[in-house]
Design a protein around this motif. Structure first.
Motif, PDB file in Angstrom:
ATOM      1  N   ASN A   1      95.903 -21.598  38.216  1.00 55.17           N
ATOM      2  CA  ASN A   1      95.189 -20.887  38.246  1.00 55.17           C
ATOM      3  C   ASN A   1      93.336 -21.823  38.634  1.00 55.17           C
ATOM      4  O   ASN A   1      92.820 -22.617  38.076  1.00 55.17           O
ATOM      5  CB  ASN A   1      95.154 -19.975  36.492  1.00 55.17           C
ATOM      6  CG  ASN A   1      95.804 -19.537  36.699  1.00 55.17           C
ATOM      7  OD1 ASN A   1      96.913 -19.249  37.135  1.00 55.17           O
ATOM      8  ND2 ASN A   1      95.384 -18.883  34.673  1.00 55.17           N
TER       9      ASN A   1
ATOM     10  N   ARG B   1      91.509 -10.482  38.461  1.00 55.18           N
ATOM     11  CA  ARG B   1      92.526 -10.703  39.627  1.00 55.18           C
ATOM     12  C   ARG B   1      92.995  -9.205  39.872  1.00 55.18           C
ATOM     13  O   ARG B   1      93.028  -8.143  38.920  1.00 55.18           O
ATOM     14  CB  ARG B   1      93.684 -10.786  38.611  1.00 55.18           C
ATOM     15  CG  ARG B   1      95.019 -11.659  39.432  1.00 55.18           C
ATOM     16  CD  ARG B   1      95.728 -12.634  39.152  1.00 55.18           C
ATOM     17  NE  ARG B   1      95.537 -14.109  39.098  1.00 55.18           N
ATOM     18  CZ  ARG B   1      96.235 -14.897  39.461  1.00 55.18           C
ATOM     19  NH1 ARG B   1      96.303 -14.588  40.232  1.00 55.18           N
ATOM     20  NH2 ARG B   1      95.280 -16.402  38.973  1.00 55.18           N
TER      21      ARG B   1
ATOM     22  N   ASP C   1      94.817 -12.263  32.280  1.00 51.90           N
ATOM     23  CA  ASP C   1      94.782 -13.338  33.175  1.00 51.90           C
ATOM     24  C   ASP C   1      96.503 -13.590  33.898  1.00 51.90           C
ATOM     25  O   ASP C   1      97.286 -13.271  32.612  1.00 51.90           O
ATOM     26  CB  ASP C   1      93.427 -14.214  33.009  1.00 51.90           C
ATOM     27  CG  ASP C   1      93.824 -14.944  34.535  1.00 51.90           C
ATOM     28  OD1 ASP C   1      94.163 -14.786  35.653  1.00 51.90           O
ATOM     29  OD2 ASP C   1      93.083 -15.956  34.752  1.00 51.90           O
TER      30      ASP C   1
ATOM     31  N   ALA D   1      86.475 -17.230  34.467  1.00 52.34           N
ATOM     32  CA  ALA D   1      87.592 -16.454  34.076  1.00 52.34           C
ATOM     33  C   ALA D   1      87.741 -15.544  33.116  1.00 52.34           C
ATOM     34  O   ALA D   1      88.275 -14.436  33.244  1.00 52.34           O
ATOM     35  CB  ALA D   1      88.041 -18.289  33.747  1.00 52.34           C
TER      36      ALA D   1
ATOM     37  N   HIS E   1      89.796 -11.905  43.544  1.00 52.08           N
ATOM     38  CA  HIS E   1      89.626 -12.123  42.183  1.00 52.08           C
ATOM     39  C   HIS E   1      87.822 -11.678  42.329  1.00 52.08           C
ATOM     40  O   HIS E   1      87.094 -12.220  42.727  1.00 52.08           O
ATOM     41  CB  HIS E   1      88.581 -13.518  41.906  1.00 52.08           C
ATOM     42  CG  HIS E   1      90.280 -14.348  42.059  1.00 52.08           C
ATOM     43  ND1 HIS E   1      90.873 -14.605  40.792  1.00 52.08           N
ATOM     44  CD2 HIS E   1      90.794 -15.110  42.628  1.00 52.08           C
ATOM     45  CE1 HIS E   1      91.875 -15.355  40.803  1.00 52.08           C
ATOM     46  NE2 HIS E   1      92.192 -15.690  42.342  1.00 52.08           N
TER      47      HIS E   1
END
Length: 346
Positions: free
Chosen positions: A126, A140, A154, A135, A269
């Motif tokens: 990732n 996404r 995720d 993150a 993203h």
């Protein structure tokens, strides 16, 4: 802004993969240099090995810092100078680490405003796995034309994804998606479909987690609808009534995204302080058979989002003061309560 060449950082991806082939083929055409100034974050030694193995003649300029980048040429920023064993088509811990070192260097440079957008080439790990803050706050999205599918969790194992689905998490991702659609895609009043988790759409998760999250999003003036059974939403083309779809886990959204793809898909993203897209591509490394279109699409998408953000942020920087108290119109929510198909484009 229209005349400015966007500074595009490109991370090399897995060093055993198709990244450098895509880069060399994409920048064979001078038109790409008229659009942007590319800076590849990677290894000159790895790049040279791929170039020789593919029997290509592309030139690149080796730089050690992003401020050395020059328009009109393929800039290759040295992230490491170690010898890396290349095994075409076979990801290894060494090749994965090399890919991540390029990402880490690019993220460091992003803090210094060294580029405008980041485009990541394929890697098995990732993209922000080692950058927890990105993150946690990122979103996404699989984007292919007007089809936009975001993910509440995720890319992870299904068991972990199910454990990660919470009401607060859905509200957070739904809010990020709403803001992304407005700022990055210039959609003034986005409509979001939220998918159910269970096949019948009427399980405990729908009652206690997803439906309450949808209700809370609407309380925040975010037009969210659902939960919808994924099978019905996609099979009956009801997804056309929405500007984006929020899937509960990766597989739930990835399969219809690939099935309905028009061939211009890219991963975005969103929710980041910078623009970032990721190339959706697969192929046999080292054979010279890869289509460079996916990298072009990822660059085009990143540039479009960058320009949309600029257009959105400029007027927001100096908003006019309100001269009256704005009363919320409850009729607006009622008007949007029943999804309608978009009118056919002329």
């Amino acid at each position: 802004m229209e005349n400015k060449k966007i500074r595009v950082a490109i991370t090399q991806g897995d060093t055993n993969g198709i990244g450098y082939e895509l880069i060399f083929k994409t920048f064979e055409t001078p038109e790409m240099f008229e659009l942007c100034t590319p800076v590849v974050y990677g290894s000159p030694k790895v790049a040279a090995y791929h170039r020789k193995g593919l029997n290509m003649e592309n030139n690149f300029s080796i730089i050690s810092n992003a401020d050395e980048q020059r328009p009109g040429r393929l800039n290759l920023l040295t992230c490491f100078d170690d010898e890396v064993k290349i095994e075409f088509g076979r990801p290894t811990p060494e090749s994965e680490r090399a890919a991540q070192r390029a990402v880490e260097r690019a993220l460091d440079d992003q803090l210094k405003d060294a580029f405008d957008v980041l485009v990541a080439l394929p890697q098995s790990k990732n993209l922000f796995a080692d950058s927890q803050s990105y993150a946690d706050n990122g979103l996404r999205m699989a984007v292919d034309g007007d089809l936009r599918i975001a993910f509440a969790t995720d890319k992870m194992g299904l068991r972990d994804a199910l454990a990660a689905i919470t009401k607060d998490g859905i509200v957070k991702k739904g809010t990020a998606l709403f803001n992304t659609l407005r700022r990055d895609f210039s959609i003034s009043n986005p409509r979001i479909a939220v998918l159910a988790l269970n096949p019948d759409g009427a399980g405990e998760e729908e009652r206690t987690i997803i439906k309450p999250a949808v209700d809370e999003l609407n309380e925040k003036n975010i037009h969210a609808f659902g939960p919808y059974k994924a099978e019905e939403l996609f099979a009956q083309s009801d997804y056309d009534a929405f500007d984006a779809i929020l899937a509960m886990h990766y597989e739930q959204g990835a399969l219809p995204s690939k099935t309905l793809s028009r061939g211009e898909g890219v991963t975005v993203h969103a929710g980041m302080p910078f623009v970032c897209t990721e190339v959706n591509a697969a192929g046999q490394a080292g054979k010279g058979l890869c289509d460079p279109s996916p990298l072009r699409y990822a660059i085009y998408a990143a540039i479009d989002i960058f320009r949309n953000r600029v257009a959105y942020d400029i007027p927001m920087g100096n908003p006019l003061p309100k001269l009256y108290h704005e009363k919320r119109d409850e009729g607006e929510k009622l008007r949007f309560s029943i999804p309608k198909k978009r009118e056919a484009k002329e």
